[in-house]
Design a protein around this motif. Structure first.
Motif, PDB file in Angstrom:
ATOM      1  N   LEU A   1       0.794  -1.169   0.030  1.00  0.00           N
ATOM      2  CA  LEU A   1       0.060   0.169  -0.067  1.00  0.00           C
ATOM      3  C   LEU A   1       0.768   1.455  -0.032  1.00  0.00           C
ATOM      4  CD1 LEU A   1      -2.920  -0.938   2.612  1.00  0.00           C
ATOM      5  CD2 LEU A   1      -2.739  -1.037  -0.166  1.00  0.00           C
ATOM      6  N   VAL A   2       2.200   1.089   0.711  1.00  0.00           N
ATOM      7  CA  VAL A   2       3.017   2.167   0.517  1.00  0.00           C
ATOM      8  C   VAL A   2       3.398   2.415  -1.010  1.00  0.00           C
ATOM      9  CG1 VAL A   2       5.195   3.319   1.067  1.00  0.00           C
ATOM     10  CG2 VAL A   2       3.893   2.064   2.959  1.00  0.00           C
TER      11      VAL A   2
ATOM     12  N   ASP B   1      -8.640   1.980   6.562  1.00  0.00           N
ATOM     13  CA  ASP B   1      -7.766   2.540   7.675  1.00  0.00           C
ATOM     14  C   ASP B   1      -6.130   2.163   7.257  1.00  0.00           C
ATOM     15  OD1 ASP B   1      -9.856   3.508   9.114  1.00  0.00           O
ATOM     16  OD2 ASP B   1      -9.649   2.049  10.741  1.00  0.00           O
ATOM     17  N   THR B   2      -6.097   1.018   7.033  1.00  0.00           N
ATOM     18  CA  THR B   2      -4.729   0.339   6.632  1.00  0.00           C
ATOM     19  C   THR B   2      -4.221   1.051   5.391  1.00  0.00           C
ATOM     20  OG1 THR B   2      -5.787  -1.586   5.187  1.00  0.00           O
ATOM     21  CG2 THR B   2      -5.068  -1.988   7.713  1.00  0.00           C
ATOM     22  N   PHE B   3      -4.987   1.356   4.384  1.00  0.00           N
ATOM     23  CA  PHE B   3      -4.639   2.193   3.163  1.00  0.00           C
ATOM     24  C   PHE B   3      -4.294   3.433   3.689  1.00  0.00           C
ATOM     25  CE2 PHE B   3      -5.967   5.469   0.034  1.00  0.00           C
ATOM     26  CZ  PHE B   3      -5.114   5.066  -0.939  1.00  0.00           C
TER      27      PHE B   3
ATOM     28  N   PHE C   1       0.110   7.462   4.540  1.00  0.00           N
ATOM     29  CA  PHE C   1       0.600   8.832   5.339  1.00  0.00           C
ATOM     30  C   PHE C   1       2.009   9.252   4.955  1.00  0.00           C
ATOM     31  CE2 PHE C   1       1.959  11.110   9.257  1.00  0.00           C
ATOM     32  CZ  PHE C   1       0.810  11.975   9.329  1.00  0.00           C
ATOM     33  N   GLU C   2       2.799   8.525   4.725  1.00  0.00           N
ATOM     34  CA  GLU C   2       4.279   9.021   4.171  1.00  0.00           C
ATOM     35  C   GLU C   2       4.370  10.086   3.231  1.00  0.00           C
ATOM     36  OE1 GLU C   2       7.040   6.192   2.223  1.00  0.00           O
ATOM     37  OE2 GLU C   2       6.341   5.099   3.948  1.00  0.00           O
TER      38      GLU C   2
ATOM     39  N   PHE D   1       2.208  -3.212  -7.411  1.00  0.00           N
ATOM     40  CA  PHE D   1       2.280  -1.799  -6.836  1.00  0.00           C
ATOM     41  C   PHE D   1       3.767  -1.027  -6.759  1.00  0.00           C
ATOM     42  CE2 PHE D   1      -0.909  -4.570  -4.697  1.00  0.00           C
ATOM     43  CZ  PHE D   1      -1.899  -3.740  -4.855  1.00  0.00           C
ATOM     44  N   GLY D   2       3.718   0.224  -7.277  1.00  0.00           N
ATOM     45  CA  GLY D   2       4.676   1.297  -7.114  1.00  0.00           C
ATOM     46  C   GLY D   2       5.492   1.274  -8.624  1.00  0.00           C
ATOM     47  N   GLN D   3       4.814   0.410  -9.575  1.00  0.00           N
ATOM     48  CA  GLN D   3       5.654   0.474 -10.854  1.00  0.00           C
ATOM     49  C   GLN D   3       5.229   1.094 -11.910  1.00  0.00           C
ATOM     50  OE1 GLN D   3       8.698  -1.345 -11.200  1.00  0.00           O
ATOM     51  NE2 GLN D   3       8.406  -1.069  -8.788  1.00  0.00           N
TER      52      GLN D   3
END
Length: 352
Positions: free
Chosen positions: A204-205, A234-236, A241-242, A328-330
C-alpha cells in the motif's frame, strides 16, 4: 550495423542522464560532451518549475532518472530484437506531444528515430524545453540526426504520418484533421488498482507512489480503487501517510481545497486524511488530490467490466489479481516495450 549506431546514440544519452540526481549530481568524465551540456542541464532542471508549476525538481529528476535506467544497451537491444527494420523507407513522422508530466512524449520521439524515420515535433506549451535539450544532446553525439529532427511552433505540415496525444475533445479534432494520414491518436485514459484486503503495508505504501507521483497528472497514475465490499480503508490511509508532504505544495493544496469543497457542497460522502479524499464513484477519472473507489463482490465480474472498459484504462495494478496487472509502485516505471494504450508504436512506424 545502422541499427546498432542508432542504439549507441541513445545509450550515450542514457549515460548522460544517469549523472543527475536530486540529492547529488556527479559528473562522469567519460560521458561525451559534458563540457557543453552538463551545467546547462542542471540549470534547466532547476528552472523547470518556472516553465511549468507542476514540474518540481523532484518530478523532473525522477523523469530524467527513469530514462537513464531505460536507455541502456541491454534494454534497447531487447526492445528492438523482435522487429525487422530492413524495409523501412524514411518518412517524416509528425508528433503532437502532451505536457502533463515531464518528457511524457519522449518514447514516441525515440521510437520514430530508432525505427529510421525523421521526426517533426510539436511540443506542448507545458513541456517545451526538456525534449529539445535532449534532442540537441543527441545531435551532438550523432551529427547526422540534425537533418532528421525538426521542431515546429506552428501548424504541423509536410509529414507522412502522425502520432498525436491529447484529451478526448482534441482527439476528435485530430481524427478529422489527420483523416487522410496514417495515425495513432491517443485519448484520455486512467489507471486503476484492485485491492482484496490481503495487501501488505509495503504494497500500500507502493500504491501511494502510483497515486502521488507527478501529483497524479499522468495516465499511468492510479485514479480509481476497486475494493471488496466492507473494505476497511484504515490500513490504506496509514500506509500512504508518508506522502503527506504533498499537501505543502501550493498547486496541489489548492486543488485539494477546491475539490474537497465542491464535493462537500454537493453533499457527497467523503473519506479524507487531510491530503487525499476518497469518493465512491463509478467514473475512472478523478480530480487531482482525490481518488475514486468502488466496491466489488465478484472478482470475475470485475474482470469482465474492466475488459469491457479497456479503452478507458491504461494500467491495472494489483497483486496478480488480473492477467497482466502491474505490481504496486511500478506504474511510472514502464519498460520500453510497455506501449501507451497497448498500441505497438514500432509496428505502426514499420508499416508506414
Amino acid at each position: 550495423m545502422l541499427q546498432k549506431n542508432k542504439i549507441s546514440s541513445f545509450v550515450e544519452l542514457g549515460k548522460f542522464l544517469a549523472q543527475f540526481s536530486l540529492d547529488n549530481s556527479q559528473r562522469n568524465h567519460e560521458v561525451q560532451h559534458n563540457d557543453r551540456f552538463f551545467d546547462s542541464f542542471e540549470t534547466l532542471l532547476a528552472l523547470s518549475q518556472s516553465h511549468n508549476g507542476w514540474f518540481t525538481q523532484e518530478q523532473v529528476y525522477f523523469a530524467a532518472n527513469s530514462w537513464a535506467e531505460a536507455l541502456t544497451d541491454e534494454n534497447l537491444s531487447k526492445w528492438l530484437s523482435n522487429y525487422d527494420f530492413s524495409k523501412v523507407q524514411p518518412k517524416t513522422i509528425g508528433l503532437i506531444l502532451a505536457g502533463n508530466i515531464p518528457l511524457v512524449g519522449f518514447h514516441d520521439f525515440l521510437s520514430v528515430l530508432i525505427s529510421g524515420h525523421n521526426v517533426l515535433v510539436k511540443t506542448s506549451s507545458n513541456d517545451q524545453h526538456l525534449i529539445k535539450f535532449l534532442a540537441n544532446y543527441l545531435i551532438a553525439v550523432d551529427e547526422s540526426l540534425e537533418e532528421r529532427i525538426k521542431f515546429t511552433d506552428g501548424k504541423l505540415e509536410n509529414f507522412d504520418a502522425v502520432i498525436a496525444t491529447g484529451s478526448n475533445n482534441t482527439a476528435r479534432y485530430f481524427e478529422y484533421y489527420f483523416k487522410n494520414k496514417p495515425s495513432i491518436i491517443r485519448k484520455n485514459r486512467n489507471s486503476v488498482a484492485i485491492l482484496n484486503g490481503n495487501e501488505s503495508h509495503e504494497d500500500l505504501v507502493s500504491l501511494g507512489e502510483d497515486i502521488f507521483r507527478y501529483f497524479g497528472l499522468g495516465c499511468r497514475n492510479v485514479s480509481k480503487l476497486f475494493v471488496p465490499k466492507g473494505y476497511n480503508f484504515d490500513t490504506f490511509f496509514k500506509a500512504i501517510f508518508e506522502y503527506q508532504d504533498v499537501i505543502h505544495y501550493e498547486k496541489y493544496s489548492n486543488n485539494y481545497d477546491y475539490n474537497k469543497a465542491v464535493f462537500l457542497m454537493s453533499n457527497f460522502k467523503l473519506l479524507d486524511n487531510g491530503f487525499l479524499t476518497l469518493k465512491e464513484d463509478q467514473s475512472y477519472s478523478s480530480p487531482i488530490s482525490s481518488v475514486f473507489y468502488e466496491n466489488y463482490e465478484s472478482l470475475s465480474d470485475l474482470k469482465k467490466r474492466l475488459e469491457n472498459d479497456k479503452d478507458q484504462i491504461q494500467c491495472i495494478v494489483s497483486n496478480g489479481l488480473t492477467e497482466n496487472s502491474i505490481k504496486f509502485g511500478q506504474t511510472q516505471k514502464p519498460q520500453l516495450w510497455d506501449y501507451a494504450d497497448n498500441v505497438d508504436t514500432l509496428e505502426f512506424l514499420i508499416s508506414v
